[in-house]
Write an enzyme that holds these catalytic residues in place. Structure first.
Site, short mmCIF file in Angstrom:
data_model
loop_
_atom_site.label_atom_id
_atom_site.label_comp_id
_atom_site.label_asym_id
_atom_site.label_seq_id
_atom_site.Cartn_x
_atom_site.Cartn_y
_atom_site.Cartn_z
N ASP A 85 86.61 6.39 57.58
CA ASP A 85 86.14 7.53 58.34
C ASP A 85 84.90 8.03 57.59
OD1 ASP A 85 86.09 9.82 60.09
OD2 ASP A 85 87.00 10.97 58.47
N ASP A 95 83.06 11.64 58.06
CA ASP A 95 83.05 13.07 57.73
C ASP A 95 84.28 13.44 56.92
OD1 ASP A 95 80.66 14.04 59.30
OD2 ASP A 95 81.80 13.12 60.91
#
Length: 233
Positions: free
Chosen positions: A22, A24
């Site tokens: 991922d 963020d």
């Protein structure tokens, strides 16, 4: 020559595996940036917004966040699409100005690639922001980049992770996902992948996410070669 062959065989050992990051809150400390941008935008639109309210939608696609807020507290000054574009513009601008890599991010990427593991970013952020972060932090090359904006459903649906695995040509059960948000962890598990959680202590405790992650670390700094090898064993 023998040493080179040994190195190649070690890399080949992990060629059928992948680590999907991922972005963020995992590679870049962008959650405060998203919150500041959201507060700025929604306040301008006349929607009361706080950091706590922004945390409620952490890990979701920003167009879904804007649509959710509009459904409950509609405004008249711009369309949902225009508001989404403005939110993205603000986040890209703030990322380029203040974005910083999280501890261990660069080393975790490097270790995975040195092992011969395929790497990808699968993010709820739009591709323009993914590319801006890679450029700003000088993260280098990945085998695949995928945005949930390309899917019908964002996280917690598994679509973005399944699409990333398909792009890598790796079976979902051979993928490790590294996540920080609850929605992202749910997406990883729904995709049938191993989930390493790096929760932000500002938002989650280990107990909060224990049911959604296979392994929990306080930082990517703990994601060493030895740990990755154990997970792929």
């Amino acid at each position: 020559m023998k040493g080179n062959n040994q190195f190649s065989s070690i890399k080949n050992q992990f060629a059928s595996h992948a680590i999907i990051f991922d972005m963020d809150g995992v590679l870049i400390d962008s959650e405060p940036i998203w919150k500041d941008a959201g507060i700025e935008l929604f306040t301008r639109l006349g929607v009361p917004m706080t950091r706590e309210r922004m945390a409620e939608t952490m890990g979701m696609r920003c167009d879904e966040v804007v649509a959710l807020r509009y459904a409950s507290e509609p405004w008249n000054s711009m369309t949902v699409d225009e508001a989404t574009d403005e939110l993205i513009r603000l986040v890209v601008e703030k990322t380029k100005a203040t974005g910083q890599a999280l501890p261990g991010a660069l080393s975790a990427i490097r270790v995975a690639q040195e092992m011969g593991v395929k790497t990808a970013i699968a993010s709820s952020s739009p591709m323009v922001l993914i590319e801006a972060v890679i450029d700003h932090l000088q993260l280098g090359d990945f085998d695949a980049l995928h945005s949930a904006f390309s899917e019908k459903r964002g996280k917690p649906a598994p679509d973005v992770y399944l699409a990333a695995a398909k792009a890598l040509d790796i079976l979902p059960e051979h993928c490790i996902v590294i996540e920080d948000s609850l929605n992202g962890m749910k997406a990883a598990k729904a995709a049938g992948m191993t989930c390493i959680a790096i929760p932000d202590a500002r938002y989650f405790t280990h107990a909060d996410i224990a049911d959604y992650a296979d392994h929990i670390f306080d930082s990517l700094e703990y994601c060493t070669r030895e740990q990755f090898e154990l997970f792929f064993a």
